[in-house]
Design an enzyme around this catalytic site. Structure first.
Site, mmCIF file in Angstrom:
data_model
loop_
_atom_site.group_PDB
_atom_site.id
_atom_site.type_symbol
_atom_site.label_atom_id
_atom_site.label_comp_id
_atom_site.label_asym_id
_atom_site.label_seq_id
_atom_site.Cartn_x
_atom_site.Cartn_y
_atom_site.Cartn_z
ATOM 1 C CG ASP A 64 78.345 -1.918 40.428
ATOM 2 O OD1 ASP A 64 77.400 -1.483 39.743
ATOM 3 O OD2 ASP A 64 79.035 -2.902 40.110
ATOM 4 C CB VAL A 65 74.441 2.561 39.677
ATOM 5 C CG1 VAL A 65 75.045 3.882 40.123
ATOM 6 C CG2 VAL A 65 74.828 2.219 38.245
ATOM 7 C CG ASN A 91 76.274 10.651 33.352
ATOM 8 O OD1 ASN A 91 76.186 10.978 32.180
ATOM 9 N ND2 ASN A 91 77.435 10.268 33.904
ATOM 10 C CE1 TYR A 159 74.966 3.184 26.285
ATOM 11 C CE2 TYR A 159 74.365 3.644 24.010
ATOM 12 C CZ TYR A 159 74.786 4.086 25.252
ATOM 13 O OH TYR A 159 75.037 5.428 25.460
ATOM 14 C CE LYS A 163 72.309 5.031 27.842
ATOM 15 N NZ LYS A 163 72.495 5.667 29.152
ATOM 16 C CB THR A 194 83.258 10.459 27.144
ATOM 17 O OG1 THR A 194 82.569 9.417 26.461
ATOM 18 C CG2 THR A 194 82.417 11.728 27.186
HETATM 19 N N1 LIG Z 1 79.829 9.723 24.979
HETATM 20 C C1 LIG Z 1 78.838 9.654 24.111
HETATM 21 O O1 LIG Z 1 79.031 9.863 22.889
HETATM 22 C C2 LIG Z 1 77.448 9.334 24.564
HETATM 23 C C3 LIG Z 1 76.432 9.308 23.594
HETATM 24 C C4 LIG Z 1 75.133 9.041 23.986
HETATM 25 C C5 LIG Z 1 74.860 8.795 25.322
HETATM 26 N N2 LIG Z 1 75.868 8.807 26.251
HETATM 27 C C6 LIG Z 1 75.512 8.560 27.652
HETATM 28 O O2 LIG Z 1 76.090 9.552 28.479
HETATM 29 C C7 LIG Z 1 76.332 9.005 29.791
HETATM 30 C C8 LIG Z 1 77.760 9.271 30.205
HETATM 31 O O3 LIG Z 1 78.614 8.637 29.267
HETATM 32 P P1 LIG Z 1 80.146 9.069 29.055
HETATM 33 O O4 LIG Z 1 80.360 9.072 27.603
HETATM 34 O O5 LIG Z 1 80.478 10.236 29.883
HETATM 35 O O6 LIG Z 1 80.840 7.723 29.622
HETATM 36 P P2 LIG Z 1 82.185 7.455 30.450
HETATM 37 O O7 LIG Z 1 83.199 8.468 30.146
HETATM 38 O O8 LIG Z 1 82.486 6.031 30.243
HETATM 39 O O9 LIG Z 1 81.694 7.676 31.960
HETATM 40 C C9 LIG Z 1 80.773 6.802 32.538
HETATM 41 C C10 LIG Z 1 80.716 7.050 34.020
HETATM 42 O O10 LIG Z 1 79.796 6.090 34.578
HETATM 43 C C11 LIG Z 1 80.451 5.384 35.627
HETATM 44 N N3 LIG Z 1 79.925 4.026 35.740
HETATM 45 C C12 LIG Z 1 79.928 3.053 34.809
HETATM 46 N N4 LIG Z 1 79.424 1.926 35.318
HETATM 47 C C13 LIG Z 1 79.071 2.196 36.594
HETATM 48 C C14 LIG Z 1 78.513 1.430 37.646
HETATM 49 N N5 LIG Z 1 78.193 0.140 37.480
HETATM 50 N N6 LIG Z 1 78.290 2.030 38.837
HETATM 51 C C15 LIG Z 1 78.625 3.328 39.030
HETATM 52 N N7 LIG Z 1 79.150 4.100 38.071
HETATM 53 C C16 LIG Z 1 79.394 3.531 36.873
HETATM 54 C C17 LIG Z 1 81.923 5.417 35.236
HETATM 55 O O11 LIG Z 1 82.785 5.242 36.350
HETATM 56 P P3 LIG Z 1 83.375 3.834 36.832
HETATM 57 O O12 LIG Z 1 83.708 3.042 35.617
HETATM 58 O O13 LIG Z 1 84.541 4.251 37.652
HETATM 59 O O14 LIG Z 1 82.288 3.224 37.654
HETATM 60 C C18 LIG Z 1 82.055 6.833 34.708
HETATM 61 O O15 LIG Z 1 82.232 7.754 35.776
HETATM 62 C C19 LIG Z 1 75.973 7.524 29.700
HETATM 63 O O16 LIG Z 1 74.654 7.340 30.161
HETATM 64 C C20 LIG Z 1 76.031 7.251 28.195
HETATM 65 O O17 LIG Z 1 75.218 6.169 27.835
HETATM 66 C C21 LIG Z 1 77.166 9.068 25.895
#
Ligand SMILES: NC(=O)c1ccc[n+]([C@@H]2O[C@H](COP(=O)([O-])OP(=O)(O)OC[C@H]3O[C@@H](n4cnc5c(N)ncnc54)[C@H](OP(=O)(O)O)[C@@H]3O)[C@@H](O)[C@H]2O)c1
Length: 256
Positions: A64-65, A91, A159, A163, A194
């Site tokens: 857990d980060v 990430n 959030y 950011k 995602t």
């Molecule tokens: N998807 C979008 O449209 C979008 C847009 C703008 C920015 N982003 C950014 O892109 C990045 C990736 O997002 P995503 O859309 O790929 O999200 P996602 O599918 O929810 O994946 C998030 C990842 O982070 C891990 N995570 C969450 N909390 C954690 C914790 N406390 N410790 C360790 N790992 C943790 C999750 O695994 P576990 O839950 O198993 O820990 C998962 O592997 C994030 O920074 C997000 O803010 C996404």
């Protein structure tokens, strides 16, 4: 066949699914060994298996980060097993809590800041000495356009705050490290298909706000969600560039 990242070692947080998982895989396809970090073991193991199928080494590190001890263990294991860390992709993030700020639980708000911001700083501090010693390293912090488009995420106070602070942290660090060989950038991925997006769509409007829920439902329905490969490809391409101190918006690479 020589690959651009042969011999490099990467840590990718949030590598179990979504953008992080695709980034970890593309880093491996470019030659890097990858330590995958997240909390869900099954997803991590799958990500690590996919990396090993590219003939690169992979670690699956459940952590857990937001937990200082877990983060220390991540750095220790990556350094013990791979000997160095050349690339750090911060990430992992959570989008919750969502909803009117007046009702937000302070524990949840603080937890989002711990995951999205404090964890980044902790892990960075642990890998930076090695990078500085080798006069080489690459850090990418995954942010979001909401860091500046503040009205784009009404009811997403934790959030957007995390950011915006992450971007300030990144640009300040990049300026401090200018000339050291360690490059530090922000990546704004655009809107990506995602679990984070589907989770928002699955929430009741009464909880997260009807306007916010509708906005995310529309993004999906109107086909505005990109494949995770797009941001992942931009992150990996950055590793072969001299870019530092920049906010890299994926939408500039793949205009609609
Ligand atoms: N998807 C979008 O449209 C979008 C847009 C703008 C920015 N982003 C950014 O892109 C990045 C990736 O997002 P995503 O859309 O790929 O999200 P996602 O599918 O929810 O994946 C998030 C990842 O982070 C891990 N995570 C969450 N909390 C954690 C914790 N406390 N410790 C360790 N790992 C943790 C999750 O695994 P576990 O839950 O198993 O820990 C998962 O592997 C994030 O920074 C997000 O803010 C996404």
């Amino acid at each position: 066949m020589n690959r651009p990242l042969d011999g490099r070692v990467a840590i990718v947080t949030g590598a179990g699914r979504g953008i992080g998982r695709m980034t970890a895989l593309l880093l491996a396809e470019s030659g890097a060994d990858v330590a995958c970090v997240a909390r869900t073991e099954s997803e991590l193991d799958e990500a690590a298996r996919a990396i090993r199928s590219t003939d690169r080494r992979a670690l699956s590190i459940r952590a857990d980060v937001s937990d200082a001890g877990d983060v220390a263990a991540v750095a220790e294991r990556a350094l013990n097993e791979f000997g160095r860390v050349d690339i750090l992709v911060n990430n992992a993030a959570v989008v919750s809590p969502l909803g009117p700020t007046v009702g937000v639980d302070m524990k949840e708000w603080s937890r989002a800041i711990e995951v999205n911001l404090v964890g980044v700083m902790r892990l960075t501090q642990l890998v930076l000495p090695g990078m500085l010693g080798r006069e080489s390293g690459y850090i990418v912090n995954v942010s979001s356009g909401v860091a500046v488009g503040l009205g784009a995420m009404l009811g997403g106070n934790a959030y957007t705050t995390s950011k915006a602070a992450l971007e300030a942290h990144t640009l300040n660090l990049a300026a401090e490290l200018e000339g050291t060989g360690v490059k530090v950038n922000v990546l704004r991925p655009g809107t990506v298909d995602t679990a984070m997006q589907s989770w928002i769509r699955s929430q009741p409007g009464d909880d997260i706000g009807h306007e916010l829920r509708q906005k995310f439902a529309d993004l999906h329905a109107e086909g505005h969600l990109a494949d995770p490969e797009k941001p992942a490809r931009v992150i990996v391409d950055l590793m072969s560039s001299e870019t530092t101190g920049q906010i890299v918006d994926v939408r500039a690479y793949f205009p609609d």
